[in-house]
Design an enzyme around this catalytic site. Structure first.
Site, PDB file in Angstrom:
ATOM      1  N   HIS A 156      18.047  48.488  10.480  1.00  0.00           N
ATOM      2  CA  HIS A 156      18.311  47.052  10.583  1.00  0.00           C
ATOM      3  C   HIS A 156      17.549  46.410  11.736  1.00  0.00           C
ATOM      4  O   HIS A 156      17.872  45.315  12.170  1.00  0.00           O
ATOM      5  CB  HIS A 156      19.823  46.795  10.716  1.00  0.00           C
ATOM      6  N   CYS A 183       6.648  40.570  12.743  1.00  0.00           N
ATOM      7  CA  CYS A 183       5.990  39.679  11.789  1.00  0.00           C
ATOM      8  C   CYS A 183       6.510  40.012  10.391  1.00  0.00           C
ATOM      9  O   CYS A 183       6.510  41.169   9.990  1.00  0.00           O
ATOM     10  CB  CYS A 183       4.471  39.877  11.843  1.00  0.00           C
ATOM     11  N   THR A 224      29.722  56.098  11.576  1.00  0.00           N
ATOM     12  CA  THR A 224      29.518  55.233  10.412  1.00  0.00           C
ATOM     13  C   THR A 224      30.225  55.805   9.194  1.00  0.00           C
ATOM     14  O   THR A 224      30.257  57.026   9.017  1.00  0.00           O
ATOM     15  CB  THR A 224      28.009  55.045  10.095  1.00  0.00           C
ATOM     16  N   ASN A 227      33.253  60.985  13.213  1.00  0.00           N
ATOM     17  CA  ASN A 227      33.826  59.642  13.197  1.00  0.00           C
ATOM     18  C   ASN A 227      35.164  59.657  13.910  1.00  0.00           C
ATOM     19  O   ASN A 227      35.793  60.707  14.054  1.00  0.00           O
ATOM     20  CB  ASN A 227      33.996  59.156  11.751  1.00  0.00           C
TER      21      ASN A 227
HETATM   22 ZN    ZN Z   1       1.447  39.793  10.934  1.00  0.00          ZN
END
Ligand code: ZN
Length: 257
Positions: free
Chosen positions: A129, A137, A199, A224
């Site tokens: 993530h 970009c 998780t 966990n």
């Molecule tokens: Zn770029």
């Protein structure tokens, strides 16, 4: 550790499984950062549980109006506020970095955006993530640490390809960057053992990774706090705070390798 013999025995079983495996990877989520003071998004006490989930079309809104996104971003101290910026790795992060240094852990796949695995010294990290300390970009996937990207006009453009630049953190509605996603599946397909820590692995695509390992005949060791949606397919279940159990795991693995 104040969790009794059954937890210690489970950690020893996990250590034996890990030491006996050829290619060990790890998948982490919000649970490993809780002990660093970072609130999870989902579940009890979660940021979104309390405040409601952010808009599901965040990425589409960014693409429609990157200027507003950047104006808002420049006003705020960073899109997740100071709790992430000031957080320090906890002993769980440090333990996973140590497993990598020992040559036991090959790759760490995380759903967290808090940079704490890198801060703890892990090197081979795949951030599904993204990372809130980076910009990216959206066209060519180039990434820059925040402090190395100079915003000269709003919205800033990519110096490589002139594409739009945003936080590396993946928004709702935004595809996971292809290069990262491909590497995650590549690593899972090579794994004969995956450590699943902090998780319940219910959110795709992360959810598919342990299942892939299991289908290929690999083994899963779970760390966990409590029983979760992933528990039933795991070969070993360690139910304790990961900041306490993972350092013990490192000690136990060290005895075996
Ligand atoms: Zn770029």
């Amino acid at each position: 550790m104040a969790h009794g013999d059954d937890v210690l025995q489970a950690i020893r079983d996990a250590a034996a499984t890990i030491a006996d495996s050829r290619y060990v990877t790890c998948l982490t989520g919000a649970g490993v950062s809780v002990e660093s003071g970072i609130r999870p998004f989902r579940g009890p006490g979660g940021l979104w549980t309390e405040k409601g989930e952010p808009s599901m079309d965040g990425y589409q809104r960014f693409l429609r109006d990157p200027e507003s996104y950047w104006e808002r971003r420049m006003r705020e101290t960073g899109e997740f506020g100071i709790s992430i910026m000031g957080a320090e790795p906890n002993p769980g992060h440090v333990a996973l970095a140590e497993l990598e240094r020992m040559g036991v852990l090959r790759t760490l796949i995380t759903q967290n955006i808090d940079n704490l695995h890198l801060a703890a010294g892990s090197r081979n990290v795949l951030e599904i993530h993204g990372n809130s300390r980076y910009l990216r970009c959206v066209s060519c996937h180039s990434r820059w640490p925040l402090e190395e990207f100079r915003v000269e006009s709003i919205p800033p453009k990519c110096p490589e390809c002139d594409g739009y630049v945003k936080s590396d953190t993946v928004m709702f509605g935004e595809p996971i960057p292809g290069p990262v996603l491909n590497r995650c599946f590549e690593e899972a397909s090579k794994s004969d053992c995956m450590i699943v820590a902090g998780t319940s692995a219910t959110v795709t695509p992360a959810a598919s990774l342990p299942i892939m390992v299991k289908r290929n005949g690999g083994r899963l060791t779970e760390f966990n706090l409590r029983r979760s949606e992933i528990s039933y397919i795991c070969d070993v279940n360690v139910f304790a705070p990961s900041g306490e159990s993972l350092p013990v795991l490192v000690d136990e693995v060290r005895k075996l390798v």
